[in-house]
Design an enzyme around this catalytic site. Structure first.
Site, PDB file in Angstrom:
ATOM      1  N   GLY A 155     -14.120  25.142 -18.494  1.00 45.20           N
ATOM      2  CA  GLY A 155     -13.292  26.050 -19.274  1.00 45.20           C
ATOM      3  C   GLY A 155     -13.200  27.465 -18.751  1.00 45.20           C
ATOM      4  O   GLY A 155     -12.599  28.323 -19.408  1.00 45.20           O
ATOM      5  N   THR A 156     -13.743  27.739 -17.572  1.00 43.57           N
ATOM      6  CA  THR A 156     -13.741  29.120 -17.084  1.00 43.57           C
ATOM      7  C   THR A 156     -12.326  29.666 -16.887  1.00 43.57           C
ATOM      8  O   THR A 156     -12.038  30.805 -17.240  1.00 43.57           O
ATOM      9  CB  THR A 156     -14.511  29.234 -15.758  1.00 43.57           C
ATOM     10  N   GLY A 157     -11.433  28.845 -16.303  1.00 48.46           N
ATOM     11  CA  GLY A 157     -10.083  29.332 -16.030  1.00 48.46           C
ATOM     12  C   GLY A 157      -9.302  29.628 -17.295  1.00 48.46           C
ATOM     13  O   GLY A 157      -8.649  30.677 -17.413  1.00 48.46           O
ATOM     14  N   CYS A 158      -9.351  28.714 -18.249  1.00 49.58           N
ATOM     15  CA  CYS A 158      -8.678  28.924 -19.528  1.00 49.58           C
ATOM     16  C   CYS A 158      -9.228  30.165 -20.234  1.00 49.58           C
ATOM     17  O   CYS A 158      -8.491  30.974 -20.794  1.00 49.58           O
ATOM     18  CB  CYS A 158      -8.877  27.712 -20.441  1.00 49.58           C
TER      19      CYS A 158
ATOM     20  N   LYS B 178      -8.715  33.956  -8.034  1.00 52.51           N
ATOM     21  CA  LYS B 178     -10.092  33.709  -8.471  1.00 52.51           C
ATOM     22  C   LYS B 178     -10.877  33.053  -7.334  1.00 52.51           C
ATOM     23  O   LYS B 178     -10.560  31.932  -6.934  1.00 52.51           O
ATOM     24  CB  LYS B 178     -10.096  32.828  -9.721  1.00 52.51           C
TER      25      LYS B 178
ATOM     26  N   THR C  35     -19.860  25.036 -16.494  1.00 55.89           N
ATOM     27  CA  THR C  35     -18.797  26.038 -16.347  1.00 55.89           C
ATOM     28  C   THR C  35     -17.428  25.507 -16.772  1.00 55.89           C
ATOM     29  O   THR C  35     -16.402  26.059 -16.369  1.00 55.89           O
ATOM     30  CB  THR C  35     -18.732  26.506 -14.880  1.00 55.89           C
TER      31      THR C  35
END
Length: 262
Positions: free
Chosen positions: A208-211, A175, A206
């Site tokens: 929580g984007t990875g989860c 990412k 932003t």
């Protein structure tokens, strides 16, 4: 009665609701699958950061996992916060015995820079958890933690993907959201290469984007998509969620998991 595909998240709780188990379950609901959970840790967390974290006993994690998988079954599993080597190794063992695709989000730090993975657990992530992964989804900070590679451009993303694949996952999704310019990610299995690009939205909210991305990928896999199809669909969903992210509290707000319904 149609039963939706079932996806299990093995992760920590975010009391502020923007990341962790809460983000995973919201994502799964938004994408049409039935979400289930194994809590690995409880955090006291809000828009300003993580004020405390308490790991659950290995026995509690194993019991939750067996309870769900042995009775309900799963079509995909997603892992998030696994803070210690003992937890990483326990979850890796459970995953190895489960016949379902696995998305590993090797969570190392929170959006605010708070550590969520003990340094002593890194070897276990490399040698136990990543080999169990269908897709591994590290961001650039996690790439540096795992491989020592500091990515500064797209060529660096290729080197990072090669290094992550060396630990054993079938696919690596690197990412690149921390780079300048468009939000670009690289998905590869060492042969195929998919570059996913989206415009960068001017929105600081932003959390929580990875989860959210990892859970969206798992949801697509549970619905029968190929890995590239699931990742492309997840990228579209997360891009919309980032664009709709909203202020909450005094710091960084969450992405909007329900943006398609508003």
């Amino acid at each position: 009665m149609d039963i939706p595909p079932r996806v299990l998240t093995v992760a920590g709780s975010d009391s502020g609701g923007g990341a962790g188990i809460q983000a995973d379950l919201k994502t799964m609901l938004a994408l049409g699958v039935h979400g289930m959970s194994v809590l690995t840790a409880i955090t006291a967390q809000n828009s300003l950061g993580v004020q405390g974290a308490w790991e659950l006993p290995v026995e509690a994690v194993r019991a939750q996992y067996r309870s769900v998988v042995d009775d309900i079954g799963v079509q995909a599993v997603k892992t998030g916060m696994l803070s210690s080597a003992e937890l990483v190794e326990t979850v890796a063992e459970l995953l190895t015995g489960t016949d379902a695709p696995v998305v590993v989000d090797p969570v190392g730090v929170s959006k605010h820079g708070d550590p969520l993975l003990a340094a002593s657990a890194l070897d276990s992530v490399r040698t136990k958890l990543l080999p169990a992964a269908t897709v591994a989804t590290p961001n650039l900070d996690e790439v540096a933690q795992l491989t020592g590679i500091e990515v500064r451009d797209e060529a660096g993303m290729r080197r990072a993907a090669e290094a992550v694949l060396g630990f054993g996952p079938r696919w690596a999704l690197i990412k690149g959201g921390h780079l300048a310019g468009d939000a670009v990610d690289l998905l590869t299995d060492g042969d195929e290469e998919h570059w996913l690009r989206a415009p960068r939205h001017d929105n600081r909210h932003t959390h929580g984007t990875g989860c959210t991305l990892a859970s969206a990928v798992a949801s697509g896999l549970a619905q029968g998509m190929t890995v590239p199809e699931a990742v492309h669909a997840a990228k579209d969903y997360v891009t919309g969620a980032i664009a709709a992210g909203f202020a909450l509290g005094g710091g960084i707000g969450p992405v909007d998991h329900g943006w398609r319904f508003r």
